[in-house]
Design a protein around this motif. Structure first.
Motif, PDB file in Angstrom:
ATOM      1  N   TRP B 279       0.945  -1.284  -0.208  1.00 38.79           N
ATOM      2  CA  TRP B 279       0.174  -0.125   0.053  1.00 38.79           C
ATOM      3  C   TRP B 279       0.871   1.352  -0.051  1.00 38.79           C
ATOM      4  N   GLY B 280       2.046   1.297   0.589  1.00 38.73           N
ATOM      5  CA  GLY B 280       2.623   2.462   0.933  1.00 38.73           C
ATOM      6  C   GLY B 280       2.227   3.401   1.872  1.00 38.73           C
ATOM      7  N   PRO B 281       3.088   4.611   2.115  1.00 39.73           N
ATOM      8  CA  PRO B 281       2.798   5.449   3.379  1.00 39.73           C
ATOM      9  C   PRO B 281       1.589   6.021   2.671  1.00 39.73           C
ATOM     10  N   TYR B 282       1.048   6.877   3.774  1.00 41.08           N
ATOM     11  CA  TYR B 282      -0.324   7.669   3.432  1.00 41.08           C
ATOM     12  C   TYR B 282       0.226   9.237   3.487  1.00 41.08           C
ATOM     13  N   GLU B 283      -0.285   9.744   2.446  1.00 38.56           N
ATOM     14  CA  GLU B 283      -0.218  11.236   2.492  1.00 38.56           C
ATOM     15  C   GLU B 283      -1.734  11.609   2.073  1.00 38.56           C
ATOM     16  N   PRO B 284      -2.121  12.831   2.739  1.00 40.78           N
ATOM     17  CA  PRO B 284      -3.672  13.367   2.528  1.00 40.78           C
ATOM     18  C   PRO B 284      -4.016  13.501   1.080  1.00 40.78           C
ATOM     19  N   TYR B 285      -3.000  13.410   0.106  1.00 38.97           N
ATOM     20  CA  TYR B 285      -3.269  14.011  -1.342  1.00 38.97           C
ATOM     21  C   TYR B 285      -3.135  12.630  -1.999  1.00 38.97           C
ATOM     22  N   LEU B 286      -3.277  11.410  -1.392  1.00 36.44           N
ATOM     23  CA  LEU B 286      -3.166   9.997  -2.039  1.00 36.44           C
ATOM     24  C   LEU B 286      -4.247   9.537  -1.757  1.00 36.44           C
ATOM     25  N   SER B 287      -4.712   8.643  -2.625  1.00 38.85           N
ATOM     26  CA  SER B 287      -5.762   7.566  -2.422  1.00 38.85           C
ATOM     27  C   SER B 287      -5.768   6.504  -3.438  1.00 38.85           C
ATOM     28  N   THR B 288      -6.278   5.345  -2.973  1.00 38.31           N
ATOM     29  CA  THR B 288      -6.410   4.302  -4.059  1.00 38.31           C
ATOM     30  C   THR B 288      -7.738   3.770  -4.513  1.00 38.31           C
ATOM     31  N   ASN B 289      -7.987   3.375  -5.334  1.00 38.96           N
ATOM     32  CA  ASN B 289      -9.344   2.632  -5.732  1.00 38.96           C
ATOM     33  C   ASN B 289      -9.375   1.488  -4.958  1.00 38.96           C
ATOM     34  N   GLY B 290     -10.882   0.817  -4.506  1.00 43.35           N
ATOM     35  CA  GLY B 290     -11.023  -0.378  -3.916  1.00 43.35           C
ATOM     36  C   GLY B 290     -10.368  -0.440  -2.389  1.00 43.35           C
ATOM     37  N   ALA B 291     -10.291   0.646  -1.667  1.00 38.44           N
ATOM     38  CA  ALA B 291      -9.854   0.841  -0.504  1.00 38.44           C
ATOM     39  C   ALA B 291     -11.015   0.639   0.492  1.00 38.44           C
ATOM     40  N   GLN B 292     -10.791  -0.175   1.432  1.00 38.71           N
ATOM     41  CA  GLN B 292     -11.861  -0.765   2.325  1.00 38.71           C
ATOM     42  C   GLN B 292     -11.390  -0.443   3.794  1.00 38.71           C
ATOM     43  N   PRO B 293     -12.132  -0.467   4.648  1.00 37.16           N
ATOM     44  CA  PRO B 293     -11.947  -0.574   6.297  1.00 37.16           C
ATOM     45  C   PRO B 293     -11.929  -2.268   6.367  1.00 37.16           C
ATOM     46  N   ASP B 294     -11.180  -2.624   7.578  1.00 41.40           N
ATOM     47  CA  ASP B 294     -11.465  -3.793   7.962  1.00 41.40           C
ATOM     48  C   ASP B 294     -12.797  -4.354   8.296  1.00 41.40           C
ATOM     49  N   TRP B 295     -13.005  -5.756   8.105  1.00 40.49           N
ATOM     50  CA  TRP B 295     -14.680  -6.171   7.913  1.00 40.49           C
ATOM     51  C   TRP B 295     -15.507  -5.626   8.862  1.00 40.49           C
ATOM     52  N   TYR B 296     -14.882  -5.342  10.093  1.00 42.44           N
ATOM     53  CA  TYR B 296     -15.818  -5.000  10.894  1.00 42.44           C
ATOM     54  C   TYR B 296     -16.256  -3.503  11.124  1.00 42.44           C
ATOM     55  N   VAL B 297     -15.756  -2.860  10.278  1.00 35.41           N
ATOM     56  CA  VAL B 297     -16.034  -1.260  10.049  1.00 35.41           C
ATOM     57  C   VAL B 297     -16.849  -1.445   8.816  1.00 35.41           C
ATOM     58  N   GLY B 298     -16.912  -2.295   8.103  1.00 42.03           N
ATOM     59  CA  GLY B 298     -17.294  -2.226   6.454  1.00 42.03           C
ATOM     60  C   GLY B 298     -19.020  -2.006   6.549  1.00 42.03           C
ATOM     61  N   TRP B 299     -19.591  -2.295   7.718  1.00 41.64           N
ATOM     62  CA  TRP B 299     -20.810  -1.926   7.706  1.00 41.64           C
ATOM     63  C   TRP B 299     -21.241  -0.346   7.446  1.00 41.64           C
TER      64      TRP B 299
END
Lengths: 358, 460, 257
Positions: B279-299
């Motif tokens: 995934w690489g490190p986070y920057e506020p100006y970056l994002s990726t398609n298909g980003a999901q939280p872990d399943w228990y936050v998925g709702w």
């Protein structure tokens, strides 16, 4: 009950769905029906009155017979687990392979666990014993407790005065205890509207190189930042998109914000703050969807041609546009601040009158 | 030797009586009663592996250039937090094993809690006198979800960074209070200042685990005090019957613990989870398609995606920003219903006001079971709305179309689930010889004089 | 029936694993229907351009016009598209397209490589950029990951597994060669924007990174598709959950009938 039997019942139940209303009518009729001789009627009741469960529980059981074969299996499992754990130590020293490490310790633990469970079910004595559920609740004791508590009032004459002063100090102490939470962070105030952009601020790319009027062709995008400022501030990052000049449909008061077809928008989605990093641009607009900036989190879609209006998705505000102009050396610079506050909404997000280009 | 140890303890601590009660404590034996234990053992693994990770993790947003052993990130600018987790993953011996086991343990922890919760709801174990224990459990579920979210956000990778941005937006969206609330938590505007990371770490490493451990201890203590519920075959409302703690149950439970730990370590070594180097490190100006939280936050991502672009604005003031509906109101409603369930079930006449030490089979209370199933299906439908990106990816259904589909689906399917479940319960009961297991009553039938008499065994 | 009690969890586990494997498989998105193969009337032996023109007239002109000038409502003009675009679309089978409103996706091309070369030569003769050079072996992997994250990950996903957005499906890059990357980045096919402002070394870096994503370093084990928490959650429920349910079913007891 077998899974097959359950499935058959499920199918029957589903098939019987059509009879819902008929069933209700039938049940009502049954209540008033006189049953013919020999017909049974069950009394299906949920309450404890009829005494669900046995009156006396089945007697305790005790099975003291040993199981030598199980004991042997337990011993073998434990030895195998020991081998696996030794394997883990060996792998740890010899190799860095995560898979070998996990396999060895995992298998060891599972084998040891199976040994313990097998011991619990076959090796040690098997007993069923009983104990009593306690019905808590003793009226006498409760009364005594209540009386004892009430005794606190005896002999106290100015009850109302004391009580109100107690309430006052309680509220004040509570406030005093809670107030230091405000030290955790600054007031939200105008902070949200402060961005590093202002008129004349040069636009640079991620490496700090200026973006010239001939850098992009129509249908290309690039991420832009204010020269010399932090890239991490959410007010910094821009999606700079070049459209054909005849594709632009900007509102009249923004007519000069797009030199050469370059339009700039805050890269931070006004829905929930993700980076709006998708740019959709048709090769052939007669059969393909039009230009759009899309956020990958919840797919808020914004129109770069008309000032960032929301085309689809849950965003409640348009994507804020930053007016651009051509600088003296032919590179892009900001012509002012954002037309609207950037970032996700909060209570005062629409309130500030000050965020206009200078 | 055993006698001497026990004597020593007893003479100093008076341990004989409590030991006697503990060793003879009775555990009813049904397998579904072990779901809570699975969760507890996952928690033990979490704490153990977590301690290892705290010895390496650095909570800091100071930037550095990566010089570790993973080539595609060489020279990349990243925070110390991310770099420390890269270090654990690539340079600490067994580091990746422990890290992955920790993350799998978190996922499975909440799987076990949810299964346990569903069992509690469907068998009526939450009824008087156990409402307090039920509320402790629901609280632990909420804490576990928060704890997991914080845990994978500490890593500061691209996926979890996007999640933190959304959490910030949800915090801001709380009416009236949200803006200031978000600023207090983040110490300013997102992405927050350098003090954010130690705050998240102390929450994840100390405060919430302590809270969960305390609630867990109270939860277990209450079970011991009130005794575990059981199904009617084994005992009665007065008598609980089962395996004593020693020796039978100790070994079975120990076995379960070792197997749970074993499964988690097997996953931790064999199945990759959260490969942050990809995934690489986070920057506020970056994002990726298909980003999901872990399943228990998925709702929550499902709810956020399904909501139309509604913001309640009065004059200039934004009373309800959009993320509030899906990110705050929806989970508040779900947890509110969970907390309210014991009194609500009584109010809806699904339960009575009596004490219950005996459990129902789900089919024995069809309306209650159907309502619970409908509720779970509703939450699951919204979860599905956010989780099925790859399905559209393969099937070419337009994204806009599936948003509308799931809006309708989430509203209608719970009703369908209610009716189907109720029907299934009634069918299952009707087909048995006796409608209630352990039912103690008299089967009567009409006799020739049109009176009632106990049924003869041989009558059909 | 006792056997069934063992078989059911095993079947569940097997089903879960196959579900996960299905999820993890990096198939390209869907399969477009291949067009009918062109007749051999335009056999090669003639000059490629004229053979290309023949193929073009037969297979492309209904949407792109007899001289590649485009047809309103059907297909854009190819004047200026060049060999670069033609090679990309044809080699990856995105063209020919059955219906103009369809999204072009990677499919097996109905044309043989020699026919593709002929068509490419023809379209190139209408003007436009040639087939680009690309040297992934010269590319810097770290630079490539950075560039890919900034420019491509929003649509194509951080390791190129593809994704969706309103209006389009973004392809998985599992079958993309270095040349495909170099061409697509400059062409901007369908609704993909172009990135002509990237220089040769940056394109080499991107190509190197995309090649790397075909088989990235999976130090943690089975990568379950490289798409993150969804398959991870499925493993937690369908592998761990099922295994542990199976375990307590064996350790605990069932209520007796």
């Amino acid at each position: 009950m077998t899974p097959g039997g359950l499935f058959a019942r499920l199918v029957a139940a589903l098939g019987g769905l059509g009879g819902l209303r008929r069933n209700r009518e039938r049940r009502q009729a049954e209540l008033h029906q006189i049953l013919p001789p020999g017909k049974r009627q069950f009394d299906a009741v949920r309450s404890e009155e009829q005494g669900r469960g046995r009156e006396a529980a089945p007697p305790p059981e005790l099975d003291e017979t040993g199981d030598p074969r199980a004991e042997l299996y337990v011993a073998l499992l434990l030895i195998a687990a020991a081998v696996a754990f030794v394997g883990f130590v060996v792998f740890y020293v010899v190799s860095e392979d995560t898979q070998l490490l996990g396999l060895s310790i995992g298998i060891g633990l599972v084998l040891a666990g199976v040994a313990a469970a097998l011991a619990g079910k076959r090796v040690v004595i098997q007993e069923k014993t009983t104990d009593e559920y306690v019905a808590y609740g003793d009226r006498e004791e409760r009364r005594e407790v209540a009386n004892h508590l009430v005794e606190g009032k005896v002999g106290v004459t100015r009850r109302k005065l004391l009580f109100s002063s107690l309430a006052a100090v309680g509220a004040a102490l509570g406030a005093a205890a809670v107030v230091p939470i405000a030290s955790l962070g600054p007031r939200v105030g105008e902070k949200v509207y402060e961005t590093p952009w202002s008129a004349g601020k040069r636009v640079v790319d991620e490496r700090g190189e200026p973006i010239a009027l001939d850098t992009l062709s129509p249908g290309e995008f690039i991420t832009g930042f204010p020269a010399g400022e932090s890239k991490e501030e959410i007010g910094s990052a821009l999606m700079i998109v070049r459209l054909e000049t005849d594709e632009l449909e900007l509102p009249a008061d923004r007519a000069d914000s797009a030199p050469g077809g370059y339009v700039a928008y805050s890269k931070i989605c006004t829905h929930a703050g993700c980076a709006v990093s998708l740019f959709r641009y048709p090769t052939f607009d007669e059969t393909q969807p039009g230009p759009a900036l899309v956020c990958p989190c919840h797919y808020s879609t914004f129109n770069p041609a008309d000032g960032g209006k929301v085309l689809f998705g849950p965003a409640g505000r348009p994507l804020p546009q930053l007016p651009l102009r051509a600088g003296a050396d032919g590179s892009l610079e900001a012509a002012g601040g954002f037309y609207e506050p950037i970032g996700p909404s909060y209570g005062g997000i629409r309130e500030d009158p000050g965020a206009k280009p200078l | 030797m055993i006698r001497r140890t026990v004597a020593a303890l007893d003479q100093r601590l008076g341990a004989a009586h409590p030991l006697k009660r503990t060793l003879r404590y009775v555990f009813p034996d049904h397998w579904t009663f072990m779901l809570g234990e699975i969760a507890m053992y996952c928690f033990v693994v979490l704490v153990a592996t977590g301690i290892f990770l705290t010895f390496w993790y650095v909570p800091s947003d100071a930037k550095l250039q990566y010089t570790g052993s993973y080539v595609p990130l060489q020279g990349t600018s990243m925070t110390e937090s991310f770099a420390s987790v890269m270090h654990i993953s690539f340079d600490v011996p067994a580091g990746l094993l422990v890290r992955q086991t920790h993350h799998w343990a978190a996922d499975v922890f909440i799987v076990a809690i949810v299964l346990h919760l569903v069992r509690i709801l469907l068998t009526g174990a939450y009824r008087k006198p156990r409402e307090l224990n039920y509320w402790l459990g629901v609280t632990m579920l909420g804490l576990a979800i928060l704890e997991g979210f914080l845990g994978y956000s500490l890593v500061d990778d691209l996926l979890s960074g996007m999640g933190l941005a959304i959490a910030y937006a949800v915090a801001m969206s709380v009416p009236f209070l949200g803006g200031q609330l978000a600023f207090l938590v983040w110490n300013g505007e997102f992405p927050g200042s350098s003090s954010l990371w130690p705050r998240l770490e102390i929450l994840h490493v100390f405060l919430i685990p302590m809270a969960i451990a305390t609630l867990l201890a109270l939860h277990l203590a209450q079970i011991v005090r009130q005794h575990h519920t059981q199904f009617p075959e084994e005992g009665s409302e007065r008598v609980v019957r089962g395996t004593p703690a020693w020796p039978g149950y100790t070994f079975r439970s120990l076995g379960l613990f070792l197997i749970v730990a074993g499964v988690l370590f097997l996953l931790g070594g064999l199945v990759q989870i959260n490969p942050i180097w990809e995934w690489g490190p986070y920057e506020p100006y970056l994002s990726t398609n298909g980003a999901q939280p872990d399943w228990y936050v998925g709702w929550l991502i499902g709810a956020l995606r399904l909501m139309p672009p509604l913001e309640v604005v009065i004059g200039d003031y934004t009373v309800v920003p959009n993320p509030f509906w899906g990110g705050a109101l929806f989970p508040a409603v779900v947890f509110g219903l969970l907390y309210a369930w014991p009194p609500l079930a009584r109010r809806l006449r699904l339960d009575d006001h009596r004490e219950h030490n005996l459990l129902d089979r789900p089919r024995d209370n069809p309306k209650r079971t159907a309502l619970i199933v409908a509720f779970l299906v509703w939450v699951f439908a919204i979860f599905a709305a956010g989780a099925t990106d790859r399905f559209y990816f393969r099937s070419f259904i337009s994204y806009e179309g599936q948003v509308w589909f799931f809006r309708a689906f989430a509203l209608l399917v719970p009703f369908l689930a209610y009716f189907v479940t109720k029907r299934v319960c009634k069918e299952l009961r009707a087909r048995e010889e006796h409608p209630l297991r352990g039912w103690r009553g008299t089967v009567i039938e009409r006799n020739d004089q049109l009176g009632f008499e106990p049924a003869r065994k041989d009558s059909a | 029936m006792k056997r069934l009690r063992v078989l059911i969890p095993v079947a569940l586990l097997a089903a879960s694993i196959s579900l996960l494997a299905l999820e993890a498989s990096a198939k390209t998105a869907g399969e477009g229907s291949a067009s009918t193969p062109p007749s051999s009337q335009f056999a090669l032996g003639r000059a490629p351009e004229s053979a290309g023109r023949g193929l073009f007239v037969q297979g492309c002109s209904s949407c792109h016009g007899f001289e590649g000038e485009g047809v309103k409502g059907a297909g854009p003009s190819l004047v200026g598209a060049g060999e670069q675009a033609a090679d990309f679309y044809l080699r990856t089978g995105r063209m020919p397209l059955d219906r103009p409103s369809e999204e072009p996706i990677r499919t097996p091309s109905p044309y043989k490589p020699a026919q593709i070369r002929a068509l490419v030569a023809y379209v190139g003769s209408l003007g436009g950029p040639p087939i680009p050079e690309v040297h992934p072996e010269d590319g810097d992997l770290a630079e490539g990951q950075k560039l890919f994250t900034e420019n491509c990950a929003g649509c194509h996903q951080i390791v190129g597994r593809g994704g969706i957005l309103p209006g389009a499906v973004v392809p998985d890059l599992g079958a993309a060669s270095a040349l495909d990357v170099a061409e697509a980045v400059r062409v901007g096919p369908y609704v993909m924007p172009s990135f002509d402002h990237l220089d040769q070394s940056e394109v080499d870096d991107l190509a190197a990174y995309v090649e790397y994503t075909h088989d990235p370093e999976d130090k943690g084990g089975w990568a379950i598709g490289h798409i993150g928490p969804i398959p991870e959650g499925m493993v937690a429920w369908l592998l761990a959950g099922v295994a542990l349910l199976f375990t307590i079913r064996l350790i605990g007891e069932r209520t007796t009938r």
